[in-house]
Scaffold this motif. Structure first.
Motif, PDB file in Angstrom:
ATOM      1  N   GLY A  55     -17.386 -15.749  -7.647  1.00  0.00           N
ATOM      2  CA  GLY A  55     -16.547 -16.329  -8.750  1.00  0.00           C
ATOM      3  C   GLY A  55     -16.577 -17.993  -8.866  1.00  0.00           C
ATOM      4  N   GLY A  56     -16.697 -18.525  -7.746  1.00  0.00           N
ATOM      5  CA  GLY A  56     -16.798 -19.887  -7.513  1.00  0.00           C
ATOM      6  C   GLY A  56     -18.115 -20.667  -7.492  1.00  0.00           C
TER       7      GLY A  56
ATOM      8  N   GLU B  21     -24.796 -17.609 -20.188  1.00  0.00           N
ATOM      9  CA  GLU B  21     -24.090 -16.678 -21.079  1.00  0.00           C
ATOM     10  C   GLU B  21     -24.406 -15.381 -21.020  1.00  0.00           C
ATOM     11  N   TYR B  22     -25.874 -14.927 -20.180  1.00  0.00           N
ATOM     12  CA  TYR B  22     -26.319 -13.731 -19.785  1.00  0.00           C
ATOM     13  C   TYR B  22     -25.851 -13.041 -18.744  1.00  0.00           C
ATOM     14  N   CYS B  23     -24.901 -13.521 -18.079  1.00  0.00           N
ATOM     15  CA  CYS B  23     -24.006 -13.221 -16.895  1.00  0.00           C
ATOM     16  C   CYS B  23     -22.730 -13.184 -17.073  1.00  0.00           C
TER      17      CYS B  23
ATOM     18  N   ASN C 130     -27.232 -18.174  -0.944  1.00  0.00           N
ATOM     19  CA  ASN C 130     -25.776 -18.094  -1.064  1.00  0.00           C
ATOM     20  C   ASN C 130     -25.323 -16.761  -1.690  1.00  0.00           C
ATOM     21  N   ILE C 131     -26.069 -15.779  -1.221  1.00  0.00           N
ATOM     22  CA  ILE C 131     -25.630 -14.327  -1.836  1.00  0.00           C
ATOM     23  C   ILE C 131     -25.936 -13.313  -0.708  1.00  0.00           C
TER      24      ILE C 131
ATOM     25  N   PHE D 168     -23.047  -7.912  -6.611  1.00  0.00           N
ATOM     26  CA  PHE D 168     -22.442  -9.043  -6.626  1.00  0.00           C
ATOM     27  C   PHE D 168     -21.383  -9.266  -7.719  1.00  0.00           C
ATOM     28  N   ASN D 169     -20.102  -9.563  -7.394  1.00  0.00           N
ATOM     29  CA  ASN D 169     -18.992  -9.588  -8.680  1.00  0.00           C
ATOM     30  C   ASN D 169     -18.915 -11.064  -8.941  1.00  0.00           C
ATOM     31  N   ARG D 170     -18.346 -11.093 -10.142  1.00  0.00           N
ATOM     32  CA  ARG D 170     -18.267 -12.452 -10.741  1.00  0.00           C
ATOM     33  C   ARG D 170     -16.943 -12.449 -11.625  1.00  0.00           C
TER      34      ARG D 170
END
Length: 585
Positions: free
Chosen positions: A511-512, A556-558, A503-504, A583-585
């Motif tokens: 984001g989702g 919490e590490y991303c 999925n990447i 990737f973006n989040r």
């Protein structure tokens, strides 16, 4: 065991309790109502204690969870968490709880632990930079009360469907105890056992069996056996199907294929007790009360191993092989072997569950006249390996060594060389008998003097029964440990594992998403290790090896923003593949 003794020295359990533990288990005084149901629904089983599995007895209950994950799991009694195990195979996510009565409960294939335990484990995973964990907390760390939430049921590890695996063990010995002995009222068992078939074996070169049916006569000599199907009449009584007469001479042994059903007929489970009688005298009794953990592989002596490997049929012997020392045999006359010394012998099988519901099978063995024998030629072997001895074989290109008591019985040994096939780096060395089980691994070495130097760290030993079995190159030989015989040959693994992002993709916006998911595979030797990082910092990549699935749950590490995730995977021959994605989040 050393860990448990350290806990005792900490003063959690006194020496008097240790002595009490031994006396309780020796007396088979299993406390009722001490352990509660570890789930909130009535217990129904998809797997029972002592059920026959590949290379082991099933060591506990498989408790159904309505086909779903996430059912709350509770401590069965007061105690302390003594071990926390996280793996992508075997028990998956598992907890061990020691109890002050001298027993330990195990909860396996869990989806996740309670929040307190989960947070503790996650800190250890990040501290050690490893998904897999085998943690032995101090006894004071996690005290639990009976009925306290400890986690949620799942499908982790080697589980094939959602359920809770539940065991009760002796804390000192780690022997697995049948949970039904503690929880008789919690599990419905309304059906008696069912006998499906029996098998009869001549047990030496002077013995013989003949079975007469409407379609003719079947004969068996030493090294063979005859299967006879069974049909149900009524009220738990069974008869041989289509057999008019059984004749034999010499010493013979029997095996039985029987199952039990608890609350339905969907699951075939293990009967508690099997008894064999000859002229009303008990010559063999087995009882599934306890199985020593370190003797789990002795199931291959207890059962007809070739019958299972070839045809996926389980027959349990009602006689004992010479090097079979399982504790399930509570009574034997002449190790369950029957010498046919009279005109006819009235035989009877009685198979019971823990409620004493029984299945019965009666039949007659007739003494065979000399004139009725139709001798068959027995298979000749190059040599006989005695199970008590160190056994070895070697020639210019192949070596085999077995330690004393590696076998359960004497083995006929034969050897031949077959031509190599494409992609092989040696001839094929065929070692009989591939259907002989081992109590200990044997040592295999194959000559690799012609192997190019640049492939020496990539070469491995392959077995037709087990596939890749490892291998170390030294002084022109490649050596490995084998759990079975058969065909052995050399191959090389120079191909790195494959990584498939699920999925990447590069530059993806996630984001989702709750997780980043990969599948990883290898063409030959298998995965040895993996490491994932985000922006150069190690992250917790979880795995489910049965699905080849690996994933990172966002935590919490991303933080939000742009990142680079990198995944590096190494196989058993140290071939490594590394890939990365923005990737973006």
């Amino acid at each position: 065991m050393n860990f448990i003794l350290r806990k005792f020295h900490k003063g959690i359990v006194t020496m008097s309790l240790i002595i009490l533990t031994f006396s309780v288990t020796e007396a088979q005084n299993y406390p009722q109502n001490y352990f509660r149901n570890p789930v909130d629904i009535p217990i129904t089983l998809s797997g029972s204690f002592g059920e026959l599995r590949f290379n082991h007895f099933h060591s506990g209950f498989d408790i159904r969870t309505n086909g779903a994950e996430g059912m709350p799991v509770y401590a069965a009694a007061d105690g302390w968490i003594s071990r926390i195990r996280v793996q992508g195979y075997n028990y998956g996510n598992a907890l061990h709880i020691c109890h002050p009565n001298g027993f330990t409960t195990l909860y396996g294939h869990m989806q996740r632990f309670s929040d307190e335990i989960n947070n503790f484990v996650k800190k250890e995973q990040y501290r050690t930079q490893s998904f897999e964990q085998d943690i032995h907390p101090d006894a004071e760390k996690f005290h639990v009360k009976k009925g306290q939430l400890i986690g949620y049921s799942g499908n982790s590890g080697a589980s094939r469907a959602p359920h809770l695996h539940f065991e009760i063990r002796e804390t000192i010995t780690e022997a697995c105890i049948n949970p039904m002995l503690f929880m008789k009222g919690m599990v419905k068992d309304i059906y008696p056992p069912v006998i499906k078939s029996i098998k009869i074996y001549p047990l030496d070169s002077h013995s013989f069996i003949s079975v007469y049916t409407k379609s003719g006569r079947k004969d068996a000599i030493y090294g063979q056996g005859i299967i006879i199907d069974v049909q149900h009449q009524k009220h738990g009584h069974f008869v041989l199907s289509g057999v008019s007469k059984i004749e034999g001479r010499g010493t013979i042994g029997f095996a039985i294929r029987a199952v039990d059903h608890y609350s339905d007929f969907e699951s075939t489970l293990a009967p508690f007790k099997v008894q064999l009688f000859a002229d009303h005298k008990n010559i063999f009794t087995q009882q599934l009360a306890k199985v020593e953990f370190y003797k789990q592989n002795y199931i291959n002596a207890h059962t007809d191993y070739p019958e299972f490997v070839k045809f996926n049929r389980w027959f349990e012997r009602s006689y004992c092989l010479p090097h079979d020392s399982l504790d399930i045999y509570v009574h034997m006359e002449n190790k369950g072997r029957l010498f046919i010394s009279k005109d006819k012998i009235n035989m009877s099988y009685v198979v019971k569950d823990l409620n004493d519901s029984a299945a019965n099978l009666d039949f007659i063995i007739h003494h065979a006249d000399e004139a009725s024998l139709h001798p068959k030629k027995q298979k000749n072997f190059d040599t006989i390996f005695n199970y008590r001895n160190i056994n070895s074989f070697s020639n210019a290109n192949f070596k085999l060594k077995m330690q004393a008591y590696s076998l359960y019985d004497n083995m006929g040994f034969s050897f031949k060389v077959l031509p190599k096939k494409a992609k092989m780096y040696s001839d094929i060395y065929h070692v009989d008998d591939a259907y002989t089980p081992f109590a200990k691994d044997c040592d295999i070495s194959i000559n690799a003097s012609s192997l190019p130097q640049h492939l020496r760290d990539k070469v491995c030993v392959m077995n037709d029964m087990r596939g890749y079995i490892g291998g170390v190159y030294a002084h022109d030989w490649v050596s490995a440990s084998a759990k079975a015989l058969g065909d052995f040959y050399l191959m090389v693994d120079t191909t790195a594992p494959s990584i498939h992002p699920v999925n990447i993709s590069n530059g993806a916006h996630l984001g989702g998403k709750k997780a980043i998911i990969f599948t990883i595979s290898d063409n030959l030797s298998g995965i040895k290790s993996f490491r994932a990082s985000i922006d150069g910092h190690w992250i917790l990549l979880k795995c489910d090896l049965k699905k080849l699935k690996y994933w990172y749950d966002f935590d919490e590490y991303c933080s939000n923003g742009s990142h680079i995730i990198e995944l590096s995977v190494t196989d058993q021959r140290n071939n490594t593949r590394t890939e990365s994605w923005k990737f973006n989040r």
